[in-house]
Motif scaffolding. Structure first.
Motif, PDB file in Angstrom:
ATOM      1  N   ARG A 345      -9.092  31.472 -10.362  1.00  0.00           N
ATOM      2  CA  ARG A 345      -9.836  32.038 -11.479  1.00  0.00           C
ATOM      3  C   ARG A 345      -9.737  33.544 -11.422  1.00  0.00           C
ATOM      4  N   ARG A 346      -9.140  34.126 -12.427  1.00  0.00           N
ATOM      5  CA  ARG A 346      -8.977  35.578 -12.448  1.00  0.00           C
ATOM      6  C   ARG A 346     -10.015  36.177 -13.371  1.00  0.00           C
ATOM      7  N   THR A 348     -11.637  38.308 -16.269  1.00  0.00           N
ATOM      8  CA  THR A 348     -11.101  38.411 -17.627  1.00  0.00           C
ATOM      9  C   THR A 348     -10.484  39.770 -17.895  1.00  0.00           C
TER      10      THR A 348
END
Lengths: 356, 281
Positions: A345-346, A348
């Motif tokens: 999960r990077r 935004t």
């Protein structure tokens, strides 16, 4: 000219190369950072893409074209001949520079800026030197050591590249001896000795630049337009006896004024390799005029004296916290997982280039 | 993009700030070494041994750069230090004087350390320019150079050729006045009777003189000055901005000014010698 957006850093495995990449990573306006080096990065990099290349940097042109690089920072020049054999240093410094320049040249080249990290070894150390070299001065004698010859040759290649490609901003930065907690140089290991060996009858002039200032100056060159050659050095020129007292060391004039090159051999037993450039620095010393760089607004936060003081503070605690922190090791699989795996999960606000 | 201020031609604003904790200047000049020598050897030589008599000290400007030009003599010339000391003792605003020396001293282990610490600066045009123009300091040159110190006693007070006029060019470039100095006494303080070429080559020194105390008293004999009376006369300064812009490109003018200064010092020396009743008192 448009500001730098897509940057390629050579020699990203070096301290300043890694630090520069880290500094550029913090700036969201810089879309792409690509680091190339024959060795693994020594610092943890978040979004810099690392590509391993050979010492000759032969395939760089394809990377430059494919990633549409607009700024190349060439920080890979070997300026300390204890870190590589003569042959490797020559391959990297002369052939490598040639190939990197070739990768940036050409009518369809996207490169608009080239920053070249050079060294004050360009000037050498001689008896009839001026006390402060300015950028326009030639060295009074031809280079004496292999390393100096390579640096002069590399700079000549850069200068003629700048002449032929007038639409590319070419910045050459001649750094004096860097010093700091994270830099491993021949001088750092000499200064770490319990006494500071010097040549009998000589108290050479020395100028230093703090490791953080090296990175800051490189970053400044990426962000601003600095065409031409600049000396990069901290303010003030110290003499070696002053350096010794700042380090809390005693100056030991144990090296004879004649046959110094042979006399430094026993220092190897203490873990200090003394390259020929250092022998001539210990004899004649060197000072450079840093005013052109200061006038260009470069952030030089430490004077030579403060640089040595900071290094002395590091030496005092180094013995205590040595080995306490595990040094960073580059693991390709982990880095690739973090960058490309859909499971990660990077945040935004991360730049778009990760999918590219 | 932010536009940088165009780098001004005048970089003097960017000279390094003075760090008060330091005792050594960027030129390698050491306050401590100089202070110790000043309080002991220079004081003794200046007040008691040579009993220096100074005239016209007001001709040395109180601020800004100036090039002091003097005649030169003595195997280990005492004239340089005495002029330095004179500015320090007599001037209303004492300032350090930088002394240009041959590059030889930087490379010689006997002199390398000491010469730089007491104010010697290698005689490189760039060094003189930085001292005079950028830093606004006082610089002392001996245009006769080695030709002055190796001349024999029989040639005393006869000025040698003043180099190639490089000192005039340096002052013109830096736009600072030239202050000529005539100094009497140094020729008798250490008369040179002969020069031994063979020994000069063997020792690698600049020259190998025979003086009343050298070489038979060894290296200490180098310091064996006879107690001649010193008279130092600072002459009226010659401004170098009177010839329009870039006068240093005119070789003829440079040569003429150099000859004029040489002539003035020579005349002044003859005048001082004529008035002198005793070498020693």
């Amino acid at each position: 000219m448009a500001p730098a957006r897509r940057v390629l850093v050579t020699g990203v495995s070096s301290f300043w190369g890694g630090k520069l990449a880290q500094a550029l990573e913090r700036d969201p306006s810089i879309e792409v950072i690509i680091g190339v080096s024959p060795d693994d990065p020594s610092l943890e990099l978040e979004r810099t893409e690392f590509v391993r290349v050979g010492t000759q940097h032969a395939l760089l042109r394809r990377i430059v074209q494919a990633a549409q690089i607009d700024t190349v920072v060439d920080s890979r020049l070997i300026v300390d001949s204890t870190t590589a054999s003569e042959r490797v240093a020559h391959e990297g410094n002369v052939i490598g520079t040639m190939n990197i320049l070739a990768a940036c040249a050409g009518p369809d080249s996207p490169v608009r800026k080239f920053v070249f990290k050079s060294s004050a070894h360009y000037y050498g150390c001689e008896q009839d030197d001026p006390a402060f070299f300015t950028e326009r001065m030639q060295r009074p004698h031809p280079p004496r050591t292999r390393l100096e010859r390579d640096i002069v040759e590399a700079e000549q290649a850069v200068a003629s590249f700048a002449e032929r490609n007038t639409d590319i901003t070419v910045t050459t930065l001649r750094f004096v001896n860097g010093l700091g907690p994270d830099l491993r140089t021949a001088h750092a290991s000499l200064f770490a000795l319990p006494v500071l060996p010097s040549i009998l009858g000589f108290d050479p002039r020395y100028q230093f630049i703090h490791e953080d200032d090296i990175v800051a100056v490189l970053e400044h060159a990426v962000r601003e337009e600095l065409p031409g050659v600049y000396n990069a050095a901290g303010d003030g020129v110290l003499v070696l006896s002053e350096v010794a007292s700042l380090l809390g060391r005693r100056l030991a004039p144990v090296l004879p004024p004649w046959g110094t090159g042979l006399a430094v051999e026993p220092l190897k037993l203490l873990g200090v390799k003394v390259p020929p450039e250092m022998v001539s620095q210990l004899r004649f010393g060197r000072g450079v005029d840093n005013r052109k760089l200061k006038a260009a607004g470069a952030p030089l936060r430490h004077t030579s004296r403060e640089t040595v003081q900071a290094f002395a503070e590091h030496l005092r605690v180094a013995a205590i916290w040595r080995d306490s922190a595990e040094p960073y090791r580059y693991e390709r699989e982990v880095e690739e997982f973090l960058r490309y795996s859909p499971s990660v999960r990077r945040s935004t606000d991360a730049p778009e280039n990760l999918q590219a | 993009m932010k536009q940088l201020p165009a780098p001004s031609k005048d970089l003097r604003a960017y000279l390094p700030a003075i760090e008060p904790e330091r005792q050594v200047s960027d030129w390698g000049r050491s306050e401590r070494v100089e202070g110790v020598l000043d309080k002991t050897l220079y004081d003794f030589l200046y007040h008691y041994w040579f009993r220096c008599e100074v005239e016209g000290i007001e001709h040395v400007p109180a601020d800004g750069g100036a090039l002091l030009v003097s005649n030169h003599s003595g195997a280990l010339p005492p004239d340089a230090t005495m002029i330095l000391k004179a500015v320090k003792e007599e001037h209303s605003r004492p300032r350090p004087v930088h002394l240009t020396v041959e590059h030889f001293f930087k490379g010689n282990p006997l002199f390398s350390m000491l010469v730089a610490k007491i104010g010697g600066v290698p005689a490189h045009p760039a060094n003189v320019q930085r001292l005079l123009y950028d830093e606004g300091q006082l610089v002392l040159v001996f245009p006769e150079g080695r030709k002055g110190t190796e001349k024999l006693y029989t040639d005393r007070y006869r000025l040698r050729r003043f180099g190639r006029g490089g000192f005039v060019e340096a002052a013109m470039r830096a736009q600072v006045p030239i202050v000529p100095i005539a100094l009497v006494g140094a020729e008798e303080a250490m008369p040179v009777f002969a020069q031994i070429g063979v020994l000069k080559r063997l020792t690698g020194l600049l020259y190998f003189p025979v003086t009343p105390t050298f070489p038979h008293f060894g290296l200490l004999g180098f310091l064996g000055y006879l107690p001649a009376k010193f008279r130092i006369r600072f002459l009226e300064p010659i401004p170098t901005d009177q010839w329009g812009p870039e006068p240093y490109n005119d070789r003829g003018l440079v040569q003429r000014v150099a000859d004029e200064i040489r002539g003035r010092i020579q005349d002044e020396l003859y005048d001082m010698l004529a008035k002198r009743t005793s070498v020693w008192l």
